[in-house]
Design an enzyme around this catalytic site. Structure first.
Site, PDB file in Angstrom:
ATOM      1  N   ARG A 144       2.877  18.352 -14.008  1.00 51.02           N
ATOM      2  CA  ARG A 144       4.230  18.894 -14.200  1.00 51.02           C
ATOM      3  C   ARG A 144       4.741  19.515 -12.903  1.00 51.02           C
ATOM      4  O   ARG A 144       5.891  19.320 -12.523  1.00 51.02           O
ATOM      5  CB  ARG A 144       4.217  19.926 -15.327  1.00 51.02           C
ATOM      6  CG  ARG A 144       4.431  19.365 -16.738  1.00 51.02           C
ATOM      7  CD  ARG A 144       3.444  18.279 -17.102  1.00 51.02           C
ATOM      8  NE  ARG A 144       3.573  17.831 -18.479  1.00 51.02           N
ATOM      9  CZ  ARG A 144       2.834  18.303 -19.485  1.00 51.02           C
ATOM     10  NH1 ARG A 144       1.906  19.240 -19.263  1.00 51.02           N
ATOM     11  NH2 ARG A 144       2.993  17.829 -20.697  1.00 51.02           N
ATOM     12  N   ASP A 173       0.849  12.688 -16.124  1.00 55.87           N
ATOM     13  CA  ASP A 173       1.570  12.984 -17.363  1.00 55.87           C
ATOM     14  C   ASP A 173       2.921  12.281 -17.296  1.00 55.87           C
ATOM     15  O   ASP A 173       3.189  11.525 -16.355  1.00 55.87           O
ATOM     16  CB  ASP A 173       1.723  14.494 -17.565  1.00 55.87           C
ATOM     17  CG  ASP A 173       1.584  14.878 -19.039  1.00 55.87           C
ATOM     18  OD1 ASP A 173       2.420  14.423 -19.845  1.00 55.87           O
ATOM     19  OD2 ASP A 173       0.644  15.614 -19.384  1.00 55.87           O
ATOM     20  N   HIS A 244       1.733  10.078 -23.005  1.00 58.10           N
ATOM     21  CA  HIS A 244       1.967  10.902 -21.810  1.00 58.10           C
ATOM     22  C   HIS A 244       1.897  10.048 -20.535  1.00 58.10           C
ATOM     23  O   HIS A 244       1.278  10.449 -19.545  1.00 58.10           O
ATOM     24  CB  HIS A 244       0.950  12.042 -21.738  1.00 58.10           C
ATOM     25  CG  HIS A 244       1.213  13.149 -22.730  1.00 58.10           C
ATOM     26  ND1 HIS A 244       2.244  14.040 -22.596  1.00 58.10           N
ATOM     27  CD2 HIS A 244       0.565  13.489 -23.877  1.00 58.10           C
ATOM     28  CE1 HIS A 244       2.234  14.902 -23.607  1.00 58.10           C
ATOM     29  NE2 HIS A 244       1.223  14.573 -24.405  1.00 58.10           N
ATOM     30  N   GLU A 308      -1.152  13.310 -28.763  1.00 54.75           N
ATOM     31  CA  GLU A 308       0.306  13.282 -28.765  1.00 54.75           C
ATOM     32  C   GLU A 308       0.832  11.903 -28.360  1.00 54.75           C
ATOM     33  O   GLU A 308       1.570  11.757 -27.391  1.00 54.75           O
ATOM     34  CB  GLU A 308       0.849  14.377 -27.834  1.00 54.75           C
ATOM     35  CG  GLU A 308       0.510  15.779 -28.348  1.00 54.75           C
ATOM     36  CD  GLU A 308       1.039  16.897 -27.463  1.00 54.75           C
ATOM     37  OE1 GLU A 308       1.282  17.993 -27.977  1.00 54.75           O
ATOM     38  OE2 GLU A 308       1.205  16.662 -26.238  1.00 54.75           O
ATOM     39  N   TRP A 373      -7.867  21.875 -29.874  1.00 57.07           N
ATOM     40  CA  TRP A 373      -6.878  22.815 -29.373  1.00 57.07           C
ATOM     41  C   TRP A 373      -5.858  23.257 -30.414  1.00 57.07           C
ATOM     42  O   TRP A 373      -5.350  24.366 -30.363  1.00 57.07           O
ATOM     43  CB  TRP A 373      -6.125  22.220 -28.178  1.00 57.07           C
ATOM     44  CG  TRP A 373      -5.308  21.008 -28.515  1.00 57.07           C
ATOM     45  CD1 TRP A 373      -5.737  19.717 -28.588  1.00 57.07           C
ATOM     46  CD2 TRP A 373      -3.910  20.973 -28.819  1.00 57.07           C
ATOM     47  NE1 TRP A 373      -4.699  18.873 -28.927  1.00 57.07           N
ATOM     48  CE2 TRP A 373      -3.562  19.623 -29.074  1.00 57.07           C
ATOM     49  CE3 TRP A 373      -2.918  21.949 -28.919  1.00 57.07           C
ATOM     50  CZ2 TRP A 373      -2.267  19.226 -29.413  1.00 57.07           C
ATOM     51  CZ3 TRP A 373      -1.629  21.556 -29.258  1.00 57.07           C
ATOM     52  CH2 TRP A 373      -1.314  20.210 -29.491  1.00 57.07           C
ATOM     53  N   TRP A 449      -0.870  24.878 -18.564  1.00 59.50           N
ATOM     54  CA  TRP A 449       0.144  23.827 -18.423  1.00 59.50           C
ATOM     55  C   TRP A 449       1.301  24.398 -17.618  1.00 59.50           C
ATOM     56  O   TRP A 449       1.662  25.575 -17.766  1.00 59.50           O
ATOM     57  CB  TRP A 449       0.619  23.371 -19.806  1.00 59.50           C
ATOM     58  CG  TRP A 449      -0.512  22.939 -20.694  1.00 59.50           C
ATOM     59  CD1 TRP A 449      -1.088  23.646 -21.694  1.00 59.50           C
ATOM     60  CD2 TRP A 449      -1.223  21.691 -20.633  1.00 59.50           C
ATOM     61  NE1 TRP A 449      -2.111  22.921 -22.267  1.00 59.50           N
ATOM     62  CE2 TRP A 449      -2.219  21.722 -21.642  1.00 59.50           C
ATOM     63  CE3 TRP A 449      -1.115  20.564 -19.820  1.00 59.50           C
ATOM     64  CZ2 TRP A 449      -3.102  20.658 -21.859  1.00 59.50           C
ATOM     65  CZ3 TRP A 449      -1.983  19.504 -20.034  1.00 59.50           C
ATOM     66  CH2 TRP A 449      -2.958  19.558 -21.049  1.00 59.50           C
ATOM     67  N   GLU A 451       4.730  23.497 -17.093  1.00 60.79           N
ATOM     68  CA  GLU A 451       6.165  23.243 -17.243  1.00 60.79           C
ATOM     69  C   GLU A 451       6.994  24.362 -16.616  1.00 60.79           C
ATOM     70  O   GLU A 451       8.022  24.107 -15.989  1.00 60.79           O
ATOM     71  CB  GLU A 451       6.533  23.108 -18.728  1.00 60.79           C
ATOM     72  CG  GLU A 451       6.021  21.843 -19.388  1.00 60.79           C
ATOM     73  CD  GLU A 451       4.693  22.061 -20.096  1.00 60.79           C
ATOM     74  OE1 GLU A 451       4.401  21.338 -21.058  1.00 60.79           O
ATOM     75  OE2 GLU A 451       3.932  22.972 -19.677  1.00 60.79           O
TER      76      GLU A 451
END
Length: 504
Positions: A144, A173, A244, A308, A373, A449, A451
């Site tokens: 990211r 990603d 991703h 995801e 997680w 992470w 972001e």
């Protein structure tokens, strides 16, 4: 009594000290040269001490396989007024012991600049120290927001000080691809850069409107692996698949489910619905990528993400429907497990252990090591299925959540606060686990992470002192909260010497 983090298994501190000075020499047992090199390199900037080798030096490093209870990472340290003896059964144990010696010295020993007016007393000690869990990890997302390799070395140094054993490097990603792959140069040429987004202002909401990019060279990554290994830290690479992957599909649209479609590197946060196809070309791409990943990263574990992964594109793809029919799969959702099975088999055939994120604790093939997680109960479910498990429960280990409810906290992942006490209270082994299931829990890991995290200073603000709590729990097991806070209060002087921001 010196305050050590993580807390040693057994420790006594009789009166007195041993002083390191320019006359101190080091006696090296067979196989201890790498540990001696690390000791010198870590202490030299602040102390200037040469710590030359000598057959009769009072500071002894020794490998002794006889004390089998020390395992791969345990060590025994004895300090008297006249001598220092650091011994271990395995070279990694010596590296852990050296970090304890660094903490026992005055905090100025951690400084990056010369401290000419400081003495270097090492308190007398009798320490035997063995970790509770072998996996004590920290994940940093550089997909990211890219971070230079010079900072990754500092990140490794800070992990090693706290006896963290695994540096999980999240390399790819939807928003960026950071590792070069010779057969697919556009992965970094195109996939390594995202353009300005007109959909929202920079750094707010679900958008990143700021142009951003960066990638590593193969040499930089290989050097990082060696640098970390010299400090007892394994670099675990993660290249995401089959979801991703928007950055990869921006570079090579033919790998997706709509080969004629042109995509950009994603400028949004969240879960993107564009995923790899399940045709042979896409699978060959994954194997080629992993061949190069394995060539650069000798880690016994290779992380492929895996979570995801929306399946809507597979539902509407003729190639995916053909694959479903050929493999006898009932629906597009079943393609997810099939895909991971193909990739997992490839890694196993190459002598590696596949690792994946688990959303439910039950969707990964059995040869996967599982990172749970989403729900606390998933750790127990995965262990009972027979998986080795790393407990990365997000409500206790995700450091991108705010560390307090203070309104002046910098931007963070939306969600509940994960404060210091929450991290410290997190036991990676579920209370309901029987001995067999508990034995499959390898340990725990912190995640960051990025972001909303763009700079090294912000990374360290969020990481410390919460990672100190995770390190203490992962190495020492259950420790009293008041005892930990007392030790942490003293430890913050070391964080100050290292220039790490932390709680007041």
């Amino acid at each position: 009594m010196p305050a050590l983090i993580p807390r040693p298994t057994e420790a006594a501190f009789p009166p007195g000290h041993f002083t390191l000075d320019h006359h101190t020499t080091v006696r090296l047992g067979p196989g201890t040269e790498p540990a001696a090199d690390l000791l010198r390199s870590l202490l030299a900037p602040a102390t200037g001490l040469p710590l030359r080798p000598s057959p009769d030096g009072p500071f002894t490093l020794a490998l002794d396989p006889a004390p089998g209870q020390l395992g791969d990472e345990g060590y025994a340290l004895t300090v008297t007024p006249d001598a220092v003896l650091l011994r271990a059964a395995h070279p990694t144990g010596l590296l852990r012991g050296i970090q304890t010696i660094r903490q026992l010295l005055p905090a100025q020993a951690l400084s990056a600049t010369a401290q000419p007016d400081t003495g270097w007393p090492l308190p007398c000690a009798d320490i035997t120290d063995v970790p509770r869990h072998p996996w004590r990890g920290a994940m940093l997302d550089v997909a990211r927001h890219f971070q230079p390799v010079s900072y990754l070395r500092r990140y490794v140094d800070l992990l090693a000080l706290h006896k963290i054993s695994v540096f999980h490097l999240h390399l790819t990603d939807d928003q960026g691809w950071r590792m070069p792959i010779a057969a697919y140069p556009k992965l970094t040429e195109i996939g390594g850069h995202r353009a300005e987004s007109p959909q929202g202002p920079a750094g707010t909401g679900t958008y990143d409107g700021t142009p951003h990019g960066g990638s590593y060279t193969r040499t930089e990554l290989a050097d990082l692996v060696r640098y970390a290994a010299a400090r007892g830290v394994t670099v675990l690479p993660e290249t995401e698949m089959p979801g991703h992957v928007r950055a990869a599909l921006a570079a090579y649209p033919a790998l997706g489910n709509h080969p004629g479609r042109t995509l950009d590197v994603w400028t949004r946060w969240g879960v993107c619905d564009t995923v790899l196809g399940v045709h042979d070309q896409a699978l060959d791409f994954c194997r080629t990528v992993l061949d190069e990943v394995m060539d650069v990263f000798p880690s016994p574990y290779i992380h492929i993400g895996g979570e995801e992964c929306p399946t809507a594109e597979w539902t509407h793809s003729p190639a995916a429907r053909h694959r479903m029919a050929a493999e006898g799969l009932p629906n597009a959702q079943a393609l997810h497990g099939w895909f991971l099975g193909q990739i997992g088999d490839f890694l196993v055939r190459n002598g590696r252990r596949p690792v994946g994120w688990a959303e439910t604790g039950a969707e990964l093939p059995l040869d996967f090591t599982v990172m749970t997680w989403r729900e606390a109960a998933h750790t127990l479910a995965a262990a009972r299925r027979g998986h080795p498990v790393v407990n990365a429960y997000h409500r206790a280990t995700y450091l991108d959540y705010a560390r307090s409810g203070d309104p002046h906290e910098p931007p963070a992942q939306p969600g509940a606060v994960v404060d210091l006490r929450t991290v410290h209270a997190h036991d990676p082994v579920p209370a309901e686990a029987d001995a067999e299931a508990a034995g499959r829990v390898l340990g725990t890991q912190a995640q960051l992470w990025t972001e909303f995290v763009t700079t090294p200073a912000h990374i360290e603000y969020l990481t410390y002192p919460r990672l100190c709590a995770l390190a203490d729990r992962g190495w020492s097991g259950t420790t009293d909260w008041t005892d930990f806070r007392t030790r942490l209060s003293d430890h913050t002087v070391r964080l100050d010497a290292l220039g790490i921001p932390h709680h007041p």
